[in-house]
Scaffold this motif. Structure first.
Motif, PDB file in Angstrom:
ATOM      1  N   UNK A  71       0.781  -1.236   0.000  1.00  0.00           N
ATOM      2  CA  UNK A  71       0.000   0.000   0.000  1.00  0.00           C
ATOM      3  C   UNK A  71       0.807   1.278   0.000  1.00  0.00           C
ATOM      4  N   UNK A  72       2.080   1.237   0.331  1.00  0.00           N
ATOM      5  CA  UNK A  72       2.995   2.382   0.469  1.00  0.00           C
ATOM      6  C   UNK A  72       2.313   3.621   1.068  1.00  0.00           C
ATOM      7  N   UNK A  73       2.286   4.741   0.390  1.00  0.00           N
ATOM      8  CA  UNK A  73       1.744   5.974   0.978  1.00  0.00           C
ATOM      9  C   UNK A  73       0.218   5.990   1.056  1.00  0.00           C
ATOM     10  N   UNK A  74      -0.445   5.062   0.380  1.00  0.00           N
ATOM     11  CA  UNK A  74      -1.908   5.048   0.387  1.00  0.00           C
ATOM     12  C   UNK A  74      -2.479   4.270   1.570  1.00  0.00           C
ATOM     13  N   UNK A  75      -1.609   3.762   2.440  1.00  0.00           N
ATOM     14  CA  UNK A  75      -2.081   2.983   3.576  1.00  0.00           C
ATOM     15  C   UNK A  75      -2.881   3.853   4.539  1.00  0.00           C
ATOM     16  N   UNK A  76      -3.615   3.184   5.395  1.00  0.00           N
ATOM     17  CA  UNK A  76      -4.564   3.812   6.305  1.00  0.00           C
ATOM     18  C   UNK A  76      -4.082   3.674   7.746  1.00  0.00           C
ATOM     19  N   UNK A  77      -4.708   4.410   8.640  1.00  0.00           N
ATOM     20  CA  UNK A  77      -4.472   4.261  10.074  1.00  0.00           C
ATOM     21  C   UNK A  77      -5.190   2.979  10.520  1.00  0.00           C
ATOM     22  N   UNK A  78      -4.489   2.026  11.139  1.00  0.00           N
ATOM     23  CA  UNK A  78      -5.102   0.729  11.469  1.00  0.00           C
ATOM     24  C   UNK A  78      -6.283   0.809  12.428  1.00  0.00           C
ATOM     25  N   UNK A  79      -6.334   1.816  13.303  1.00  0.00           N
ATOM     26  CA  UNK A  79      -7.394   1.876  14.315  1.00  0.00           C
ATOM     27  C   UNK A  79      -8.387   3.016  14.100  1.00  0.00           C
ATOM     28  N   UNK A  80      -8.423   3.594  12.913  1.00  0.00           N
ATOM     29  CA  UNK A  80      -9.320   4.730  12.702  1.00  0.00           C
ATOM     30  C   UNK A  80     -10.789   4.297  12.839  1.00  0.00           C
ATOM     31  N   UNK A  81     -11.682   5.193  13.310  1.00  0.00           N
ATOM     32  CA  UNK A  81     -13.112   4.853  13.360  1.00  0.00           C
ATOM     33  C   UNK A  81     -13.663   4.690  11.946  1.00  0.00           C
ATOM     34  N   UNK A  82     -14.527   3.696  11.759  1.00  0.00           N
ATOM     35  CA  UNK A  82     -15.106   3.432  10.443  1.00  0.00           C
ATOM     36  C   UNK A  82     -16.622   3.502  10.514  1.00  0.00           C
ATOM     37  N   UNK A  83     -17.207   4.152   9.532  1.00  0.00           N
ATOM     38  CA  UNK A  83     -18.650   4.342   9.500  1.00  0.00           C
ATOM     39  C   UNK A  83     -19.342   3.083   8.992  1.00  0.00           C
ATOM     40  N   UNK A  84     -20.450   2.718   9.636  1.00  0.00           N
ATOM     41  CA  UNK A  84     -21.251   1.581   9.206  1.00  0.00           C
ATOM     42  C   UNK A  84     -22.471   2.081   8.452  1.00  0.00           C
ATOM     43  N   UNK A  85     -22.909   1.312   7.470  1.00  0.00           N
ATOM     44  CA  UNK A  85     -24.038   1.685   6.630  1.00  0.00           C
ATOM     45  C   UNK A  85     -25.281   0.914   7.067  1.00  0.00           C
ATOM     46  N   UNK A  86     -26.275   1.651   7.557  1.00  0.00           N
ATOM     47  CA  UNK A  86     -27.528   1.044   7.999  1.00  0.00           C
ATOM     48  C   UNK A  86     -28.678   1.975   7.638  1.00  0.00           C
ATOM     49  N   UNK A  87     -29.877   1.401   7.522  1.00  0.00           N
ATOM     50  CA  UNK A  87     -31.063   2.211   7.274  1.00  0.00           C
ATOM     51  C   UNK A  87     -31.421   3.002   8.525  1.00  0.00           C
ATOM     52  N   UNK A  88     -32.045   4.148   8.337  1.00  0.00           N
ATOM     53  CA  UNK A  88     -32.429   5.015   9.441  1.00  0.00           C
ATOM     54  C   UNK A  88     -33.322   4.281  10.448  1.00  0.00           C
ATOM     55  N   UNK A  89     -34.245   3.464   9.953  1.00  0.00           N
ATOM     56  CA  UNK A  89     -35.149   2.748  10.867  1.00  0.00           C
ATOM     57  C   UNK A  89     -34.374   1.754  11.737  1.00  0.00           C
ATOM     58  N   UNK A  90     -33.360   1.095  11.169  1.00  0.00           N
ATOM     59  CA  UNK A  90     -32.542   0.166  11.947  1.00  0.00           C
ATOM     60  C   UNK A  90     -31.756   0.909  13.031  1.00  0.00           C
ATOM     61  N   UNK A  91     -31.209   2.081  12.671  1.00  0.00           N
ATOM     62  CA  UNK A  91     -30.459   2.877  13.643  1.00  0.00           C
ATOM     63  C   UNK A  91     -31.376   3.328  14.769  1.00  0.00           C
ATOM     64  N   UNK A  92     -32.596   3.740  14.431  1.00  0.00           N
ATOM     65  CA  UNK A  92     -33.546   4.177  15.465  1.00  0.00           C
ATOM     66  C   UNK A  92     -33.894   3.040  16.413  1.00  0.00           C
ATOM     67  N   UNK A  93     -34.048   1.813  15.889  1.00  0.00           N
ATOM     68  CA  UNK A  93     -34.309   0.658  16.751  1.00  0.00           C
ATOM     69  C   UNK A  93     -33.125   0.421  17.688  1.00  0.00           C
ATOM     70  N   UNK A  94     -31.907   0.549  17.138  1.00  0.00           N
ATOM     71  CA  UNK A  94     -30.711   0.358  17.962  1.00  0.00           C
ATOM     72  C   UNK A  94     -30.622   1.406  19.068  1.00  0.00           C
ATOM     73  N   UNK A  95     -30.942   2.649  18.737  1.00  0.00           N
ATOM     74  CA  UNK A  95     -30.899   3.713  19.746  1.00  0.00           C
ATOM     75  C   UNK A  95     -31.844   3.369  20.884  1.00  0.00           C
ATOM     76  N   UNK A  96     -33.041   2.871  20.560  1.00  0.00           N
ATOM     77  CA  UNK A  96     -34.001   2.482  21.596  1.00  0.00           C
ATOM     78  C   UNK A  96     -33.466   1.375  22.488  1.00  0.00           C
ATOM     79  N   UNK A  97     -32.791   0.388  21.890  1.00  0.00           N
ATOM     80  CA  UNK A  97     -32.257  -0.728  22.677  1.00  0.00           C
ATOM     81  C   UNK A  97     -31.063  -0.307  23.522  1.00  0.00           C
TER      82      UNK A  97
END
Length: 156
Positions: A71-97
């Motif tokens: 990967x040379x210079x294009x490599x990433x930070x190994x522990x960076x936060x990564x965004x997950x892709x979910x539908x809004x309704x699924x996220x709202x259910x998770x927030x409730x739980x």
């Protein structure tokens, strides 16, 4: 490839020891080019990772993806936060739980499905030390019973 075009890349077995798993949800994950290459090579660790909901978005933290060798210079930070892709309704259910006492989001599995990386999130409640000891004792008891049955069957 295993059943249905799904290849499991990494599992978080420690999560089953540390949490009572209540619910599971599949989510996509946003990755850079070198990250997906490292995942396909199996160079990922979920051991201490967790997920949080910030501003209506789900983020996974402390998930270690090793840098890609070429990967040379294009490599990433190994522990960076990564965004997950979910539908809004699924996220709202998770927030409730999650707002219930002691529930948390844990990534328990990373797998490739039709060439796309997916994360299996679990809603879990943390175990106390005595719960962990009790689960370990039950596991050892089952193992002893199976061993005794296997030895008994060999005797005949």
């Amino acid at each position: 490839m295993s059943s249905g075009g799904i290849k499991v890349v990494a599992e978080n077995r420690k999560a089953f020891h540390d949490y009572f798993i209540e619910d599971r949800i599949e989510a996509g994950i946003i990755l850079t080019g070198t990250e997906i290459k490292s995942i396909r090579n199996g160079r990922i660790n979920l051991k201490d990772s967790y997920a949080r909901i910030d501003d209506g978005e789900v983020w996974v933290h402390q998930m270690h993806i090793s840098p890609y060798e070429q990967g040379n210079r294009f490599n990433h930070d190994p522990l960076r936060p990564r965004k997950l892709l979910m539908h809004r309704s699924e996220i709202n259910k998770l927030v409730g739980k999650i707002q219930q006492q002691g529930l948390t989001l844990i990534p328990i599995k990373i797998y490739l499905k039709k060439g796309m990386a997916k994360v299996e999130l679990a809603v879990g409640q943390g175990k106390k030390n005595y719960d962990k000891r009790q689960a370990l004792a039950e596991k050892e008891g089952k193992r002893d019973i199976e061993r005794a049955l296997r030895d008994r069957n060999k005797a005949y």
